[in-house]
Scaffold this motif. Structure first.
Motif, PDB file in Angstrom:
ATOM      1  N   GLU A 110       0.830  -1.211   0.000  1.00 27.00           N
ATOM      2  CA  GLU A 110       0.000   0.000   0.000  1.00 27.00           C
ATOM      3  C   GLU A 110       0.865   1.261   0.000  1.00 27.00           C
ATOM      4  OE1 GLU A 110      -2.594  -0.608   3.356  1.00 27.00           O
ATOM      5  OE2 GLU A 110      -3.956  -1.889   2.194  1.00 27.00           O
ATOM      6  N   ALA A 111       2.018   1.217   0.656  1.00 31.29           N
ATOM      7  CA  ALA A 111       2.906   2.379   0.688  1.00 31.29           C
ATOM      8  C   ALA A 111       3.445   2.700  -0.706  1.00 31.29           C
ATOM      9  CB  ALA A 111       4.059   2.130   1.658  1.00 31.29           C
ATOM     10  N   ILE A 112       3.576   1.691  -1.545  1.00 32.79           N
ATOM     11  CA  ILE A 112       4.026   1.901  -2.929  1.00 32.79           C
ATOM     12  C   ILE A 112       2.892   2.449  -3.787  1.00 32.79           C
ATOM     13  CG2 ILE A 112       4.837   0.727  -5.031  1.00 32.79           C
ATOM     14  CD1 ILE A 112       6.242  -1.325  -3.134  1.00 32.79           C
ATOM     15  N   ILE A 113       1.692   1.921  -3.587  1.00 33.01           N
ATOM     16  CA  ILE A 113       0.569   2.182  -4.495  1.00 33.01           C
ATOM     17  C   ILE A 113      -0.292   3.380  -4.092  1.00 33.01           C
ATOM     18  CG2 ILE A 113      -1.511   1.149  -5.520  1.00 33.01           C
ATOM     19  CD1 ILE A 113       1.230  -0.149  -6.293  1.00 33.01           C
ATOM     20  N   HIS A 114      -0.686   3.454  -2.823  1.00 30.53           N
ATOM     21  CA  HIS A 114      -1.709   4.420  -2.409  1.00 30.53           C
ATOM     22  C   HIS A 114      -1.391   5.885  -2.676  1.00 30.53           C
ATOM     23  CE1 HIS A 114      -4.290   1.658   0.353  1.00 30.53           C
ATOM     24  NE2 HIS A 114      -4.156   1.203  -0.864  1.00 30.53           N
ATOM     25  N   PRO A 115      -0.168   6.364  -2.441  1.00 26.55           N
ATOM     26  CA  PRO A 115       0.069   7.798  -2.712  1.00 26.55           C
ATOM     27  C   PRO A 115      -0.225   8.185  -4.156  1.00 26.55           C
ATOM     28  CG  PRO A 115       1.859   6.889  -1.400  1.00 26.55           C
ATOM     29  CD  PRO A 115       1.005   5.726  -1.840  1.00 26.55           C
TER      30      PRO A 115
END
Length: 195
Positions: free
Chosen positions: A80-85
């Motif tokens: 999620e840290a890779i994708i969400h932003p």
């Protein structure tokens, strides 16, 4: 008005999205955006989760990635840290281009940067067995894989059901999906109530 649409895995939220689109609501599928971002960020995913996720055509093996992260909170958080932003930025750009009522369709709506801007939320639910059968058939998952996905969402949607107790959050409409005809009638009633 910004409306959030969410629901448990295989509850039928994408069908609700199509109903809303037929009624004239612009709908952004944040999950599809997530898939696009995932493909664009695949090198970062390979570096974090392993190069064995790379298929012969250089695409990402999303099924294998799912097996690595579902049911493992630390691994899921890393993904999620890779994708969400990046997804959040695309959602904000889309919202800036809208002028009337619009809908954000997202499984992880509560993690979206626009969550606090939502004025209404539609939460789609369905009986466990119905959802399980859909998961096995639609996504061709093993029983174990499907149960892992269900477990990863275990407490998420209970939060939405208690949201109305907190005036900070948007009003939430829960719609049960026992079948598509009844679902359409329920959505029509919700649209009337939101008007």
């Amino acid at each position: 008005m910004i409306i959030g649409l969410t629901g448990a895995y295989c509850a039928g939220k994408n069908h609700v999205a199509s109903i809303l689109e037929k009624r004239g609501f612009p709908v952004l599928d944040a999950d599809k955006l997530g898939h696009e971002v995932l493909e664009n960020e695949k090198e970062a995913v390979f570096a974090r989760f392993g190069y064995d996720l790379k298929k012969p055509d250089n695409s990402l093996n999303r099924r294998l990635l799912g097996q690595r992260v579902f049911g493992k909170p630390e691994e899921l958080a890393a993904l999620e840290a890779i994708i969400h932003p990046k997804v959040n930025n695309l959602v904000k750009e889309w919202l800036a281009s809208q002028s009337g009522h619009c809908v954000i369709n997202a499984a992880l709506l509560h993690k979206s940067a626009i969550f606090e801007k939502l004025e209404k939320i539609i939460l789609v639910t369905a009986p466990f067995l119905t959802r399980l059968l859909r998961a096995l058939k639609r996504d061709r998952l093993s029983l174990q894989e499907a149960l892992k996905r269900f477990a990863s969402q275990k407490n998420i949607y209970a939060r939405y059901l208690s949201i109305n107790a907190n005036p900070f959050y948007a009003e939430t409409y829960r719609v049960e999906n026992p079948g598509f005809r009844k679902l359409e009638r329920s959505i029509e009633k919700i649209i009337e109530r939101m008007s």
